[in-house]
Scaffold this motif. Structure first.
Motif, PDB file in Angstrom:
ATOM      1  N   GLU A   6      18.457 -50.153 -11.856  1.00 56.67           N
ATOM      2  CA  GLU A   6      19.741 -49.464 -11.909  1.00 56.67           C
ATOM      3  C   GLU A   6      20.858 -50.435 -12.249  1.00 56.67           C
ATOM      4  O   GLU A   6      20.781 -51.635 -11.951  1.00 56.67           O
ATOM      5  CB  GLU A   6      20.042 -48.806 -10.564  1.00 56.67           C
ATOM      6  CG  GLU A   6      19.040 -47.773 -10.137  1.00 56.67           C
ATOM      7  CD  GLU A   6      18.538 -48.014  -8.733  1.00 56.67           C
ATOM      8  OE1 GLU A   6      18.015 -47.083  -8.105  1.00 56.67           O
ATOM      9  OE2 GLU A   6      18.662 -49.152  -8.255  1.00 56.67           O
ATOM     10  N   SER A   7      21.918 -49.894 -12.802  1.00 54.05           N
ATOM     11  CA  SER A   7      23.125 -50.673 -13.068  1.00 54.05           C
ATOM     12  C   SER A   7      24.320 -49.724 -13.104  1.00 54.05           C
ATOM     13  O   SER A   7      24.149 -48.513 -13.263  1.00 54.05           O
ATOM     14  CB  SER A   7      23.013 -51.436 -14.390  1.00 54.05           C
ATOM     15  OG  SER A   7      22.821 -50.544 -15.460  1.00 54.05           O
ATOM     16  N   GLY A   9      26.985 -49.729 -10.660  1.00 51.46           N
ATOM     17  CA  GLY A   9      27.690 -49.477  -9.411  1.00 51.46           C
ATOM     18  C   GLY A   9      28.935 -50.321  -9.281  1.00 51.46           C
ATOM     19  O   GLY A   9      29.241 -51.163 -10.130  1.00 51.46           O
ATOM     20  N   LEU A  20      26.285 -44.496 -13.851  1.00 54.76           N
ATOM     21  CA  LEU A  20      25.110 -45.258 -13.479  1.00 54.76           C
ATOM     22  C   LEU A  20      24.037 -45.116 -14.550  1.00 54.76           C
ATOM     23  O   LEU A  20      23.906 -44.063 -15.171  1.00 54.76           O
ATOM     24  CB  LEU A  20      24.550 -44.764 -12.140  1.00 54.76           C
ATOM     25  CG  LEU A  20      25.479 -44.819 -10.938  1.00 54.76           C
ATOM     26  CD1 LEU A  20      24.755 -44.319  -9.692  1.00 54.76           C
ATOM     27  CD2 LEU A  20      26.010 -46.216 -10.716  1.00 54.76           C
ATOM     28  N   CYS A  22      19.774 -46.109 -15.346  1.00 57.73           N
ATOM     29  CA  CYS A  22      18.504 -46.492 -14.746  1.00 57.73           C
ATOM     30  C   CYS A  22      17.481 -46.623 -15.867  1.00 57.73           C
ATOM     31  O   CYS A  22      17.114 -45.626 -16.494  1.00 57.73           O
ATOM     32  CB  CYS A  22      18.055 -45.456 -13.726  1.00 57.73           C
ATOM     33  SG  CYS A  22      16.407 -45.735 -13.041  1.00 57.73           S
ATOM     34  N   TYR A  94      20.224 -44.389  -5.529  1.00 55.08           N
ATOM     35  CA  TYR A  94      18.890 -44.779  -5.930  1.00 55.08           C
ATOM     36  C   TYR A  94      18.394 -43.903  -7.079  1.00 55.08           C
ATOM     37  O   TYR A  94      18.554 -42.677  -7.065  1.00 55.08           O
ATOM     38  CB  TYR A  94      17.907 -44.623  -4.777  1.00 55.08           C
ATOM     39  CG  TYR A  94      18.183 -45.511  -3.598  1.00 55.08           C
ATOM     40  CD1 TYR A  94      19.008 -45.085  -2.554  1.00 55.08           C
ATOM     41  CD2 TYR A  94      17.622 -46.787  -3.503  1.00 55.08           C
ATOM     42  CE1 TYR A  94      19.259 -45.900  -1.464  1.00 55.08           C
ATOM     43  CE2 TYR A  94      17.867 -47.603  -2.411  1.00 55.08           C
ATOM     44  CZ  TYR A  94      18.687 -47.153  -1.401  1.00 55.08           C
ATOM     45  OH  TYR A  94      18.936 -47.969  -0.318  1.00 55.08           O
ATOM     46  N   THR A 111      21.960 -49.131  -5.927  1.00 54.41           N
ATOM     47  CA  THR A 111      23.217 -49.737  -6.337  1.00 54.41           C
ATOM     48  C   THR A 111      24.348 -49.130  -5.507  1.00 54.41           C
ATOM     49  O   THR A 111      24.390 -47.924  -5.282  1.00 54.41           O
ATOM     50  CB  THR A 111      23.462 -49.553  -7.848  1.00 54.41           C
ATOM     51  OG1 THR A 111      24.639 -50.261  -8.244  1.00 54.41           O
ATOM     52  CG2 THR A 111      23.632 -48.089  -8.229  1.00 54.41           C
ATOM     53  N   GLN A 112      25.249 -49.983  -5.042  1.00 55.08           N
ATOM     54  CA  GLN A 112      26.311 -49.534  -4.136  1.00 55.08           C
ATOM     55  C   GLN A 112      27.469 -48.936  -4.922  1.00 55.08           C
ATOM     56  O   GLN A 112      27.964 -49.528  -5.887  1.00 55.08           O
ATOM     57  CB  GLN A 112      26.822 -50.707  -3.305  1.00 55.08           C
ATOM     58  CG  GLN A 112      27.984 -50.381  -2.394  1.00 55.08           C
ATOM     59  CD  GLN A 112      27.593 -49.516  -1.217  1.00 55.08           C
ATOM     60  OE1 GLN A 112      26.580 -49.767  -0.560  1.00 55.08           O
ATOM     61  NE2 GLN A 112      28.396 -48.486  -0.931  1.00 55.08           N
TER      62      GLN A 112
END
Length: 117
Positions: A6-7, A9, A20, A22, A94, A111-112
């Motif tokens: 993932e990216s 966040g 986001l 994935c 997620y 990712t937060q």
């Protein structure tokens, strides 16, 4: 083994937007139902959005009209466009790949997302 990365966040102000991504490491991406889930502190993980390979989607009531899930079957990537973010959207998000035939699930590392002024 299927891997999900993932990216996208980060920290955003209320009313802002984030997307986001994935990326999924499988040559058979189109057989998986893809989804996004989230888990806030002290709460159970919950479904946010799902998208089957054929296109049908499902959303949690709390995000309908604000979030959009999409997938690019050529890039083996699923996206979550999040608009009009609210503080209650703060969570770890997620990515999930679900193989329907075997009921196997694969998860990204999370990712937060923090929505705060």
């Amino acid at each position: 083994q299927v891997q999900l990365v993932e990216s996208g966040g980060g920290l955003v102000q209320p009313g802002g937007s984030l997307r986001l991504s994935c990326a999924v490491s499988t040559i058979r991406f189109n057989i998986y139902r893809m989804g996004w889930y989230r888990q806030a502190p002290g709460k159970q993980r919950e479904m946010v959005a799902l998208r089957a390979a054929g296109g049908p989607t499902a959303y949690a009531d709390s995000v309908k009209g604000r979030f959009t899930i999409s997938r690019d079957n050529y890039k083996n990537t699923v996206y979550l466009q999040m608009n009009n973010l609210k503080p209650e959207d703060t969570a770890v998000y997620y990515c999930n790949a679900h193989h329907v035939a075997s009921s196997t699930d694969y998860w990204g590392q999370g990712t937060q997302i923090t929505v705060s002024s």
